[in-house]
Design a protein around this motif. Structure first.
Motif, PDB file in Angstrom:
ATOM      1  N   SER A   2      -6.192   9.659  -2.650  1.00 58.66           N
ATOM      2  CA  SER A   2      -6.137   8.626  -1.609  1.00 58.66           C
ATOM      3  C   SER A   2      -5.437   9.166  -0.363  1.00 58.66           C
ATOM      4  CB  SER A   2      -5.378   7.413  -2.138  1.00 58.66           C
ATOM      5  OG  SER A   2      -3.996   7.719  -2.190  1.00 58.66           O
ATOM      6  N   SER A  90      -3.677  -6.385  -6.668  1.00 57.12           N
ATOM      7  CA  SER A  90      -4.215  -5.376  -5.765  1.00 57.12           C
ATOM      8  C   SER A  90      -3.079  -4.789  -4.922  1.00 57.12           C
ATOM      9  CB  SER A  90      -5.275  -6.041  -4.871  1.00 57.12           C
ATOM     10  OG  SER A  90      -5.771  -5.129  -3.928  1.00 57.12           O
ATOM     11  N   THR A  92      -2.271  -1.928  -3.688  1.00 58.62           N
ATOM     12  CA  THR A  92      -2.523  -1.041  -2.550  1.00 58.62           C
ATOM     13  C   THR A  92      -3.680  -1.551  -1.686  1.00 58.62           C
ATOM     14  OG1 THR A  92      -3.906   0.370  -3.947  1.00 58.62           O
ATOM     15  CG2 THR A  92      -1.603   1.024  -3.688  1.00 58.62           C
ATOM     16  N   GLY A  93      -4.170  -2.760  -1.997  1.00 59.83           N
ATOM     17  CA  GLY A  93      -5.251  -3.346  -1.212  1.00 59.83           C
ATOM     18  C   GLY A  93      -4.805  -4.661  -0.604  1.00 59.83           C
ATOM     19  N   GLU A  94      -5.346  -5.780  -1.160  1.00 56.52           N
ATOM     20  CA  GLU A  94      -5.046  -7.107  -0.626  1.00 56.52           C
ATOM     21  C   GLU A  94      -3.573  -7.494  -0.735  1.00 56.52           C
ATOM     22  OE1 GLU A  94      -8.081 -10.390  -1.515  1.00 56.52           O
ATOM     23  OE2 GLU A  94      -8.459  -8.860  -3.052  1.00 56.52           O
TER      24      GLU A  94
END
Lengths: 125, 349
Positions: A2, A90, A92-94
């Motif tokens: 990533s 989530s 590392t996302g939302e």
């Protein structure tokens, strides 16, 4: 691999231009358990690297989230107010926490890439 | 796993505290509470003997019935809270793990002659709690489903002799089951084989009892709090209120008559921020009026819940207060407990 950078305090940073999006790692959310409340800083606030930036509360306890980089808070994730469990679902996302306009890009140099962080998080103690 | 009073205790199993909490309210969970002290009290008149140390009406406890009470000290403070069951030829006590050694020393020093006690070191204790508990247990122990709340009965499952009480610490219907330790894993696995039953840890136990408004010793009650301040006067029978004869009786009797300057209350924060143990409670002008002794997120309540002590002037339901979380006063109000209605089994009639 990533594009995330990680701090020893288990925050992650994703850099786009001079804006750093910040959250807590998968490992951190796992350690915290069910997140029930997130307290975010005010937009416009200046934060300093390793200083207090936010608070995340799980069923178990309240934990500080530190600013992995210095700068100005330009946006916070208002979704977390109603859905704090996004941090678990989530991370590392939302489940991102805040966006910081960097004041010193060189602060990122000392941070770990994902592979180095995973080794760090897996090491005992 | 965490160390707790000399035991390795699971805070949570893999589903997590929230899932374990919700499963307990929806179906049934088993908690390993073997760290609790189990004591048998025997003698010529163990009830009269125990009454010299506790304010509860133990002499009035019928066979097969149990009662909540506490060891008090000379200033009316609480040394420990405990469950007392009249088994018939002896009294069965369940005390807190962290207080166990002190309790034993206290019993040894305080009990009158002619009374003996055994610490049942070779027995384990599990709690089976939740609305499905009665059906689950009755499949293995027929009749367990019609035991009234706060009663005790012996049962045998798979050749193991169990002391079962219909009681618990979650606000739900359920049982505490004392098992010979050699059989404890086997009996637990038999009950756990039921589709409705999962394991739950200390974390869920704490959030469940907080929603049920139940005190945790060392937090909500201790040597500096009296049963009257703690809102536990209901546990002191009429005869004992009048007659005294327990440590701190004069102070406790005076407090029952005249009231106390502070009271244990429920508190509901208005927002979503939990107010945890140690949080200061202030009035509209910033004056400190109390402190939170237990607080966190109530999964069934759907938000933060807390209990603590406030000046009695502020103890009325719906009184607005501030909770100082991270140096910021946040609004909340005094609230009735339990935060989630109790669902104890009161019998078929």
């Amino acid at each position: 691999m990533s594009d995330l950078k990680f701090s020893k305090e288990h925050e992650w940073v994703r850099l786009e231009g001079d804006i750093a999006t910040v959250g807590i790692s998968h490992f951190a959310q796992e350690q915290l358990g069910d997140v029930v409340f997130v307290e975010l800083p005010d937009v416009g606030k200046q934060v300093v690297k390793d200083g207090d930036a936010a608070v995340v509360e799980s069923v178990k306890a309240a934990s500080e989230v530190y600013a992995p980089v210095s700068g100005e808070i330009v946006e916070v994730n208002g979704e977390l107010e109603d859905d704090p469990e996004l941090v678990n679902k989530s991370p590392t996302g939302e489940g991102w926490f805040m966006k910081i306009r960097l004041s010193d890009a060189s602060e990122l140099d000392g941070m770990m890439d994902e592979a180095a962080y995973n080794d760090f998080a897996a090491s005992p103690g | 796993m965490v160390p707790f009073a000399g035991y390795e205790m699971p805070v949570q199993y893999s589903p997590g505290i929230l899932a374990e909490h919700n499963h307990t309210r929806a179906k049934a969970s088993i908690f390993d509470v073997s760290h609790m002290g189990q004591v048998a009290l025997r003698g010529d008149d163990p009830a009269a003997a125990l009454e010299t140390l506790v304010p509860g009406d133990i002499a009035g406890l019928a066979g097969g019935r149990m009662r909540y009470t506490m060891f008090t000290n000379e200033t009316g403070g609480i040394l420990d809270d405990l469950m007392v069951t009249n088994v018939g030829d002896y009294l069965f006590l369940v005390v807190n793990a962290a207080c166990k050694d002190d309790d034993i020393a206290h019993l040894r020093a305080g009990l009158p002659g002619g009374t003996e006690f055994d610490v049942l070191e070779n027995r384990s204790l599990i709690a089976l709690q939740g609305p499905a508990a009665a059906n689950v247990l009755a499949r293995h122990a027929p009749g367990a489903d019609i035991m009234p709340f706060m009663s005790a009965q012996p049962f045998e499952i798979d050749g193991s002799r169990l002391a079962v009480t219909r009681s618990g610490y979650t606000g739900e219907d359920g049982y505490e089951i004392s098992i010979p330790s050699a059989d404890a894993v086997r009996i637990t696995e038999i009950l756990l084989a039921d589709d409705d039953v999962e394991l739950a840890g200390l974390g869920a136990r704490d959030s469940l009892r907080l929603e049920a408004g139940l005190c945790l010793y060392g937090h909500d009650i201790d040597k500096t709090t009296t049963p009257v301040e703690a809102g536990l006067t209901w546990s002191i029978g009429k005869r004992r209120r009048a007659g005294g004869g327990f440590p701190g009786a004069e102070i406790i009797q005076r407090q029952i008559a005249d009231g106390t300057t502070r009271k244990r209350v429920g508190i509901l924060p208005d927002g979503k921020a939990p107010a945890r143990e140690g949080t200061q409670i202030t009035d509209a002008h910033g004056g400190v009026i109390g402190v939170v002794t237990s607080g966190g997120f109530g999964p069934t309540a759907g938000g933060p819940v807390a209990m603590g002590y406030v000046d009695s002037d502020y103890a009325t339901k719906e009184t607005p207060v501030n909770l100082v979380v991270r140096d910021k006063p946040r609004p909340g109000r005094i609230a009735a407990m339990p935060f989630v209605p109790n669902r104890y089994y009161r019998g078929q009639e």
